[in-house]
Design a protein around this motif. Structure first.
Motif, PDB file in Angstrom:
ATOM      1  N   GLU A 156       0.833  -1.200   0.000  1.00 13.03           N
ATOM      2  CA  GLU A 156       0.000   0.000   0.000  1.00 13.03           C
ATOM      3  C   GLU A 156       0.875   1.261   0.000  1.00 13.03           C
ATOM      4  O   GLU A 156       0.579   2.235  -0.702  1.00 13.03           O
ATOM      5  CB  GLU A 156      -0.921  -0.006   1.220  1.00 13.03           C
ATOM      6  N   TYR A 157       1.958   1.213   0.775  1.00 13.88           N
ATOM      7  CA  TYR A 157       2.873   2.354   0.853  1.00 13.88           C
ATOM      8  C   TYR A 157       3.540   2.610  -0.503  1.00 13.88           C
ATOM      9  O   TYR A 157       3.616   3.753  -0.974  1.00 13.88           O
ATOM     10  CB  TYR A 157       3.931   2.091   1.925  1.00 13.88           C
ATOM     11  N   ASN A 169       2.468   1.623  -3.513  1.00 11.33           N
ATOM     12  CA  ASN A 169       1.467   2.043  -4.498  1.00 11.33           C
ATOM     13  C   ASN A 169       1.071   3.504  -4.335  1.00 11.33           C
ATOM     14  O   ASN A 169       0.783   4.190  -5.322  1.00 11.33           O
ATOM     15  CB  ASN A 169       0.230   1.147  -4.403  1.00 11.33           C
ATOM     16  N   ASP A 170       1.061   3.986  -3.080  1.00 10.90           N
ATOM     17  CA  ASP A 170       0.713   5.382  -2.830  1.00 10.90           C
ATOM     18  C   ASP A 170       1.850   6.345  -3.191  1.00 10.90           C
ATOM     19  O   ASP A 170       1.624   7.549  -3.326  1.00 10.90           O
ATOM     20  CB  ASP A 170       0.349   5.583  -1.348  1.00 10.90           C
ATOM     21  N   SER A 171       3.076   5.801  -3.324  1.00 11.58           N
ATOM     22  CA  SER A 171       4.247   6.660  -3.559  1.00 11.58           C
ATOM     23  C   SER A 171       5.002   6.250  -4.815  1.00 11.58           C
ATOM     24  O   SER A 171       6.195   6.516  -4.937  1.00 11.58           O
ATOM     25  CB  SER A 171       5.196   6.569  -2.346  1.00 11.58           C
TER      26      SER A 171
END
Length: 268
Positions: free
Chosen positions: A166-167, A169-171
């Motif tokens: 998730e980290y 994919n968000d960055s």
């Protein structure tokens, strides 16, 4: 086109592929037909040759790569929800099927999928397309689904990996470092790499490249200019972007915009 079950599903129809595909996985299923040529498909580190009239099935999250030789094929990428929905309609329980057999030599299955692909590419009546889709996928599920699992997002059962994915994919467009990713997961660099690779089958760097290329493909399909895409998804330059894209998909990004053999169904 009002076909809810195919909304945002990507199709590719490749006439002649020669070369290697680097390791990657999809969040969707991959279902493909070999029309001609040979493809050495490596799925979950097991190599299998696929020939004319064979069907290739890859479950979500399975790491695969391969080597093509005059390979003519059609792929489409049905979502986990679509396959789960069809399974539920057949068996009246909401489960996600898992296919152990990777290469299926079944002429009936090939013909059912081929009929569906032709109708989809020709953009025939939506009822006809969906009928062919259900006929083909229900045959595949009833005959070749070896087991099932609960319907849930990929890696949802692995908290550390779920959190770091998730980290990332968000960055994805930023210059992520291994130290940053390891600290974010409260692990040393050594243990972070081991944990990530043991859970996904690829390294954090391979995953980042894969996600950048996937994001780039989504932007191409939205008609974003190719010159703008490389930097917007985190590549240092356009040549690096094109090389990485081709290693994973076997064709260059410009082909998607130039070739009618690539289709993304969209809800009207």
């Amino acid at each position: 086109m009002k076909l809810e079950s195919l909304n945002q599903i990507f199709f590719e129809n490749i006439q002649n592929s020669n070369g290697q595909f680097s390791k990657h996985f999809h969040n969707t299923y991959t279902i493909g037909l070999t029309h001609d040529g040979i493809f050495k498909s490596i799925n979950q580190n097991k190599a299998t040759l696929t020939y004319k009239n064979a069907t290739r099935v890859i479950n979500p999250g399975e790491v695969h790569c391969g080597n093509s030789n005059s390979w003519k094929y059609t792929n489409f990428y049905p979502t986990v929800k679509l396959i789960t929905d069809i399974y539920e309609q057949i068996f009246f329980e909401r489960k996600t099927p898992v296919f152990v057999k990777h290469i299926i030599e079944d002429l009936t299955l090939y013909k059912l999928l081929f009929k569906f692909f032709v109708s989809a590419y020709e953009n025939k009546d939506s009822i006809k397309i969906e009928t062919y889709l259900i006929e083909a996928l229900s045959y595949l599920i009833k005959k070749y689904a070896d087991k099932t699992k609960s319907f849930e997002p990929l890696f949802n059962d692995k908290k550390i990996i779920k959190h770091t994915i998730e980290y990332i994919n968000d960055s994805i467009e930023t210059n992520l470092s291994l130290e940053e990713l390891a600290l974010n997961s409260n692990l040393s660099k050594y243990h972070y790499i081991r944990t990530f690779k043991n859970s996904t089958g690829i390294t954090p760097h391979q995953y980042i490249m894969m996600q950048r290329v996937q994001k780039a493909k989504e932007l191409i399909l939205k008609d974003v200019n190719l010159n703008e895409i490389a930097s917007s998804v985190g590549f240092s330059d356009q040549s690096h972007f094109i090389r990485t894209f081709k290693k994973i998909y076997g064709y260059v990004p410009s082909q998607i915009k130039e070739n009618s053999n690539f289709v993304l169904y969209k809800k009207n």
